[in-house]
Design a protein around this motif. Structure first.
Motif, mmCIF file in Angstrom:
data_model
loop_
_atom_site.group_PDB
_atom_site.id
_atom_site.type_symbol
_atom_site.label_atom_id
_atom_site.label_comp_id
_atom_site.label_asym_id
_atom_site.label_seq_id
_atom_site.Cartn_x
_atom_site.Cartn_y
_atom_site.Cartn_z
ATOM 1 N N VAL A 1 0.839 -1.199 0.000
ATOM 2 C CA VAL A 1 0.000 0.000 0.000
ATOM 3 C C VAL A 1 0.874 1.248 0.000
ATOM 4 O O VAL A 1 0.600 2.217 -0.723
ATOM 5 C CB VAL A 1 -0.952 -0.001 1.209
ATOM 6 N N ALA A 2 1.942 1.241 0.797
ATOM 7 C CA ALA A 2 2.839 2.398 0.846
ATOM 8 C C ALA A 2 3.487 2.654 -0.507
ATOM 9 O O ALA A 2 3.655 3.805 -0.924
ATOM 10 C CB ALA A 2 3.911 2.169 1.915
ATOM 11 N N LEU A 3 3.851 1.578 -1.198
ATOM 12 C CA LEU A 3 4.462 1.720 -2.521
ATOM 13 C C LEU A 3 3.474 2.336 -3.507
ATOM 14 O O LEU A 3 3.817 3.242 -4.277
ATOM 15 C CB LEU A 3 4.919 0.350 -3.018
ATOM 16 N N VAL A 4 2.231 1.865 -3.459
ATOM 17 C CA VAL A 4 1.194 2.410 -4.347
ATOM 18 C C VAL A 4 0.947 3.882 -4.032
ATOM 19 O O VAL A 4 0.872 4.731 -4.940
ATOM 20 C CB VAL A 4 -0.110 1.596 -4.215
ATOM 21 N N GLN A 5 0.823 4.205 -2.751
ATOM 22 C CA GLN A 5 0.622 5.606 -2.362
ATOM 23 C C GLN A 5 1.777 6.481 -2.821
ATOM 24 O O GLN A 5 1.569 7.625 -3.250
ATOM 25 C CB GLN A 5 0.474 5.702 -0.845
ATOM 26 N N GLY A 6 2.994 5.945 -2.737
ATOM 27 C CA GLY A 6 4.166 6.707 -3.166
ATOM 28 C C GLY A 6 4.122 7.027 -4.649
ATOM 29 O O GLY A 6 4.466 8.145 -5.064
ATOM 30 N N MET A 7 3.682 6.069 -5.455
ATOM 31 C CA MET A 7 3.558 6.323 -6.901
ATOM 32 C C MET A 7 2.516 7.407 -7.171
ATOM 33 O O MET A 7 2.748 8.322 -7.971
ATOM 34 C CB MET A 7 3.169 5.035 -7.631
ATOM 35 N N PHE A 8 1.371 7.300 -6.511
ATOM 36 C CA PHE A 8 0.316 8.297 -6.724
ATOM 37 C C PHE A 8 0.814 9.694 -6.352
ATOM 38 O O PHE A 8 0.573 10.669 -7.071
ATOM 39 C CB PHE A 8 -0.918 7.954 -5.896
ATOM 40 N N ALA A 9 1.495 9.790 -5.214
ATOM 41 C CA ALA A 9 1.968 11.092 -4.738
ATOM 42 C C ALA A 9 3.030 11.671 -5.672
ATOM 43 O O ALA A 9 3.085 12.881 -5.885
ATOM 44 C CB ALA A 9 2.527 10.958 -3.327
#
Length: 556
Positions: free
Chosen positions: A531-539
């Motif tokens: 989830v953190a990796l996905v959030q990082g891409m979005f940000a």
């Protein structure tokens, strides 16, 4: 209005088309037994759209002028029907809200860009004016990927890609077609077929879903066993992002670090707006056959599907329904008084004499494509496997009927909604070793949920896609709601099923994406680190959260 076609605002498909039971004599008794519903009761009338109170658009006049300058006169629309059509997808939650006129937040403007350059200008405008963009394909989504966040105060624009619908080029030597992302399934196959090609991707939503939507949600089709899912089919991409256009060249394979192509697949518009894709295509097969089989029970059918997947056979479709869904399929057949009805009755009598429990039989469809010799060889190999597990071959007739009806099932949801029942689907994938216990756990979880609600309910299943290591199980569930708060009742059942997926070693969704519907289970599926990796891409790509915020990651 534009020339882009849309589904009816209150249900699936086009006006004037729907499910009818009068010519299906077994259907009414089947539904009565399954969920206690009398389908002969008069259906509730759908409200005229003029009675729907639609919140006013928040788009300032100068913004409408600027957007019209980008897309052209008649392609930046703020009328109520356009905005409501683009508010939701077609999940049962969406349909219940539409019929109840629950529209807390609708898009403020609908934009119809004509090309990638206009999409880039729309994204540039959204970032400069801190607006929200939600890409829209055919509107068939059932995971909450299209709806504006209820609390969103900024201007929300739905970017309808329906004007971008051309097959741009076919590299015939490589078997690669470059296609605009807004093309719907039938239009895509018509354009490819005119030149002797097919992409071979046929999801249940095929008639009303787009190439860009398939990519943005990691779609799978009925023939994924042969052609692969959309992740395997998609080779190149063009994606408009806030900092420019991402270009992924159509390379057969690559080891250039983490896969950027894979990141876009399933991103639901959060990493940009897909404008064009280069996809793998195949010559239209010389022969196509779908053969029906009957298995004694679900357990033997699952083992047979496993053995086919690990054999040298390469069918295009491997589908088998459990006993409940088989009963449903038989109940939706039209009345027959000819030779076919006598043959069916005779077959059932023979199977009963063999000791088969006719309430446990499972109907399977297996597809074959290619040159006549290849089809014959595949049928022979599969035939050897299924005979080993006691299956009976039904021939081409049931397969032809399956081909005719395969895109019609969603209309049944509207039919049931009209009569006070809710029906929807949830699907998952798991390794072969976990499929049978997962199936049993999901059935029990749904039955417990129905008991908690104090209502009669139904859940049935089919295996829809086979992989070497596992398969997809596709569940359909239905119950008669209380008419007071059907969405709350739906949440009880849906949550029970999704939780059982994760607890039993399955994924939250095999091909219906995450959206908002499935996001509560994301961390359990891919871990906190995922989830953190996905959030990082979005940000990194969209720091202003201008691109479809709130989808996939619940914390947003």
């Amino acid at each position: 209005m534009t020339d882009v076609a849309h589904m009816k605002w209150w249900g699936w498909g086009v006006e004037g088309v729907g499910f009818h039971h009068e010519d299906k004599p077994a259907f009414a008794p089947f539904v009565k037994k399954a969920v206690g519903l009398d389908v002969s009761a008069p259906p509730a009338a759908v409200d005229d759209f003029s009675t729907v109170d639609v919140p006013a658009s928040r788009l300032p006049g100068d913004a409408l002028t600027a957007l019209t300058a980008i897309v052209g006169a008649g392609y930046a629309l703020t009328d109520d029907l356009e905005r409501v059509v683009h508010t939701y997808g077609k999940s049962i939650r969406d349909l219940l809200r539409l019929r109840a006129h629950l529209l807390p937040r609708v898009p403020d403007v609908i934009l119809y860009p004509a090309d990638e350059a206009q999409v880039a200008l729309i994204v540039e405008w959204a970032v400069a004016n801190d607006a929200v963009l939600i890409p829209f394909g055919g509107g068939s989504n059932i995971s909450g990927s299209l709806e504006p966040p209820v609390a969103e105060e900024r201007v929300v624009a739905s970017v309808d890609m329906g004007r971008l619908r051309k097959v741009v080029d076919i590299d015939e030597y490589s078997g690669l077609a470059t296609v605009q992302a807004g093309v719907l399934g039938p239009d895509l196959e018509e354009q490819l077929g005119a030149r002797g090609w097919t992409m071979g991707h046929y999801p249940d939503s095929f008639t009303h879903s787009s190439l860009g939507g398939w990519i943005a949600t990691r779609s799978s089709g009925m023939q994924s066993d042969k052609y692969g899912d959309i992740a395997e089919i998609t080779k190149g991409l063009r994606v408009v992002q806030p900092n420019g256009t991402l270009v992924i060249r159509p390379i057969p394979n690559s080891s250039t670090g983490p896969s950027v192509r894979e990141a876009i697949l399933g991103s639901e518009g959060r990493l940009g707006i897909i404008t064009e894709a280069t996809v793998q295509v195949h010559r239209v097969p010389e022969r196509r056959e779908v053969i029906g089989y009957l298995f004694k029970d679900w357990e033997s059918a699952l083992v047979a599907m496993h053995d086919i997947s690990t054999s040298d056979a390469a069918p295009s479709i491997t589908r088998v329904s459990d006993a409940r869904e088989t009963g449903f399929s038989f109940a939706t057949r039209k009345a027959s008084t000819g030779i076919s009805s006598k043959v069916t009755a005779g077959l059932m009598a023979v199977l009963e004499k063999r000791g088969w429990d006719l309430d446990e039989i499972c109907l399977s469809f297996i597809g074959y494509e290619g040159a006549p010799s290849h089809v014959a060889r595949q049928k022979s190999m599969v035939g050897s496997v299924v005979r080993k597990h006691g299956a009976v071959t039904l021939g081409k007739g049931p397969g032809a009927l399956y081909d005719q009806k395969k895109f019609d099932t969603p209309y049944l949801r509207d039919f049931l909604l009209d009569r006070g029942a809710a029906a929807d689907v949830s699907e998952t994938a798991a390794p072969w070793s976990k499929l049978l216990p997962l199936y049993r756990n999901v059935r029990k979880a749904a039955d417990d949920a129905y008991a908690q609600l104090g209502t009669e309910g139904w859940i049935m299943c089919h295996l829809s896609h086979s992989e070497h290591s596992g398969a997809c199980l596709y569940f359909t569930f239905a119950f008669v709601h209380d008419g007071v708060d059907p969405i709350a009742q739906y949440d009880v059942v849906k949550s029970a099923i999704q939780s059982a997926f994760i607890a039993s070693g399955g994924t939250l969704s095999h091909h219906h994406a995450v959206g908002t519907e499935h996001s509560p289970w994301l961390e359990a599926d891919i871990s906190a680190g995922g989830v953190a990796l996905v959030q990082g891409m979005f940000a990194a790509v969209d720091p202003g959260k201008n691109l479809n915020p709130g989808k996939i990651v619940a914390a947003d």
